[in-house]
Design a protein around this motif. Structure first.
Motif, PDB file in Angstrom:
ATOM      1  N   ILE A 188       4.504   4.365   0.347  1.00 28.75           N
ATOM      2  CA  ILE A 188       3.914   3.825  -0.885  1.00 28.75           C
ATOM      3  C   ILE A 188       4.842   2.794  -1.510  1.00 28.75           C
ATOM      4  O   ILE A 188       4.408   1.713  -1.923  1.00 28.75           O
ATOM      5  CB  ILE A 188       3.575   4.978  -1.861  1.00 28.75           C
ATOM      6  N   HIS A 189       6.126   3.087  -1.561  1.00 26.91           N
ATOM      7  CA  HIS A 189       7.068   2.143  -2.167  1.00 26.91           C
ATOM      8  C   HIS A 189       7.183   0.859  -1.336  1.00 26.91           C
ATOM      9  O   HIS A 189       7.269  -0.243  -1.893  1.00 26.91           O
ATOM     10  CB  HIS A 189       8.438   2.786  -2.378  1.00 26.91           C
ATOM     11  N   GLU A 190       7.165   0.977  -0.015  1.00 31.80           N
ATOM     12  CA  GLU A 190       7.205  -0.221   0.837  1.00 31.80           C
ATOM     13  C   GLU A 190       5.965  -1.089   0.612  1.00 31.80           C
ATOM     14  O   GLU A 190       6.055  -2.317   0.584  1.00 31.80           O
ATOM     15  CB  GLU A 190       7.331   0.173   2.304  1.00 31.80           C
ATOM     16  N   ALA A 191       4.802  -0.461   0.455  1.00 27.82           N
ATOM     17  CA  ALA A 191       3.564  -1.213   0.177  1.00 27.82           C
ATOM     18  C   ALA A 191       3.670  -1.912  -1.175  1.00 27.82           C
ATOM     19  O   ALA A 191       3.212  -3.050  -1.335  1.00 27.82           O
ATOM     20  CB  ALA A 191       2.361  -0.276   0.207  1.00 27.82           C
ATOM     21  N   PHE A 192       4.256  -1.228  -2.146  1.00 29.13           N
ATOM     22  CA  PHE A 192       4.464  -1.804  -3.478  1.00 29.13           C
ATOM     23  C   PHE A 192       5.317  -3.080  -3.377  1.00 29.13           C
ATOM     24  O   PHE A 192       4.977  -4.108  -3.968  1.00 29.13           O
ATOM     25  CB  PHE A 192       5.134  -0.762  -4.385  1.00 29.13           C
ATOM     26  N   LYS A 193       6.379  -3.024  -2.616  1.00 32.52           N
ATOM     27  CA  LYS A 193       7.248  -4.201  -2.461  1.00 32.52           C
ATOM     28  C   LYS A 193       6.543  -5.316  -1.684  1.00 32.52           C
ATOM     29  O   LYS A 193       6.663  -6.488  -2.032  1.00 32.52           O
ATOM     30  CB  LYS A 193       8.557  -3.813  -1.760  1.00 32.52           C
ATOM     31  N   ARG A 194       5.786  -4.945  -0.635  1.00 29.78           N
ATOM     32  CA  ARG A 194       5.111  -5.931   0.220  1.00 29.78           C
ATOM     33  C   ARG A 194       4.052  -6.724  -0.540  1.00 29.78           C
ATOM     34  O   ARG A 194       3.748  -7.860  -0.180  1.00 29.78           O
ATOM     35  CB  ARG A 194       4.449  -5.202   1.398  1.00 29.78           C
ATOM     36  N   ARG A 195       3.464  -6.150  -1.581  1.00 28.46           N
ATOM     37  CA  ARG A 195       2.347  -6.802  -2.278  1.00 28.46           C
ATOM     38  C   ARG A 195       2.720  -8.157  -2.866  1.00 28.46           C
ATOM     39  O   ARG A 195       1.860  -8.999  -3.083  1.00 28.46           O
ATOM     40  CB  ARG A 195       1.765  -5.880  -3.350  1.00 28.46           C
TER      41      ARG A 195
END
Length: 180
Positions: free
Chosen positions: A151-158
């Motif tokens: 979830i945190h990686e997706a948050f950064k990727r956005r």
């Protein structure tokens, strides 16, 4: 790692409500991972105009989310509301910035090899975003630390990768065996 995120859960209500409940049970309280939001049956009047439904999804349900998690069961890809929720999630609007995006393949997803999935039986807009590097897909996990990391990686990727939202939105639910 203490990165709390508001998560919007997109899923097939009829088939996968139990997994949505289990996801919330496993991850909402542990490590302060997330607060969840999902559109439930009866939350939106199905007889209002399609564009109004899409706007309500974005403004009333996804507004505070920073990441959208798509729970992928056997028929999730066929659901027009899942498509609309993904589309709304990855769109920057005046009121809301886009969310991160991940897919989690449920144990009910039909396959014999858990290291593979069929592109034609996951939501097409999610696959578009896996292909362009905006989203990632994972197998179901009960490990809260691992899921928090996803979830945190997706948050950064956005903010690092531009999403692909070019596909025409579903007008109705699908009934074929695959979209490609």
């Amino acid at each position: 790692m203490s990165n709390r995120h508001n998560v919007f859960i997109s899923y097939h209500h009829k088939n996968d409500e139990g997994y949505k409940t289990e996801f919330e049970r496993l991850f909402s309280g542990v490590y302060d991972i997330l607060e969840t939001k999902a559109v439930s049956d009866g939350d939106i009047d199905p007889y209002i105009k399609t564009e109004t439904i899409r706007q309500k999804i974005r403004d009333d349900f996804i507004r505070s989310a920073s990441v959208t998690v798509v729970l992928i069961g056997s028929e999730t890809w066929k659901r027009k509301h899942v498509d609309w929720e993904i589309s709304s999630s990855i769109r920057d609007t005046q009121l809301n910035s886009r969310t991160g995006l991940i897919g989690i393949i449920l144990p009910t997803y039909p396959r014999t090899d858990t290291s593979k999935y069929s592109k034609g039986t996951i939501p097409p807009r999610l696959q578009d975003n896996i292909d362009c590097g905006f989203a990632k897909i994972y197998n179901w996990s009960n490990d809260s630390y691992e899921v928090q990391k996803w979830i945190h990686e997706a948050f950064k990727r956005r903010k690092q990768v531009n999403p692909n939202n070019s596909r025409e939105m579903f007008r109705q639910n699908r009934s074929t065996s695959s979209w490609c």
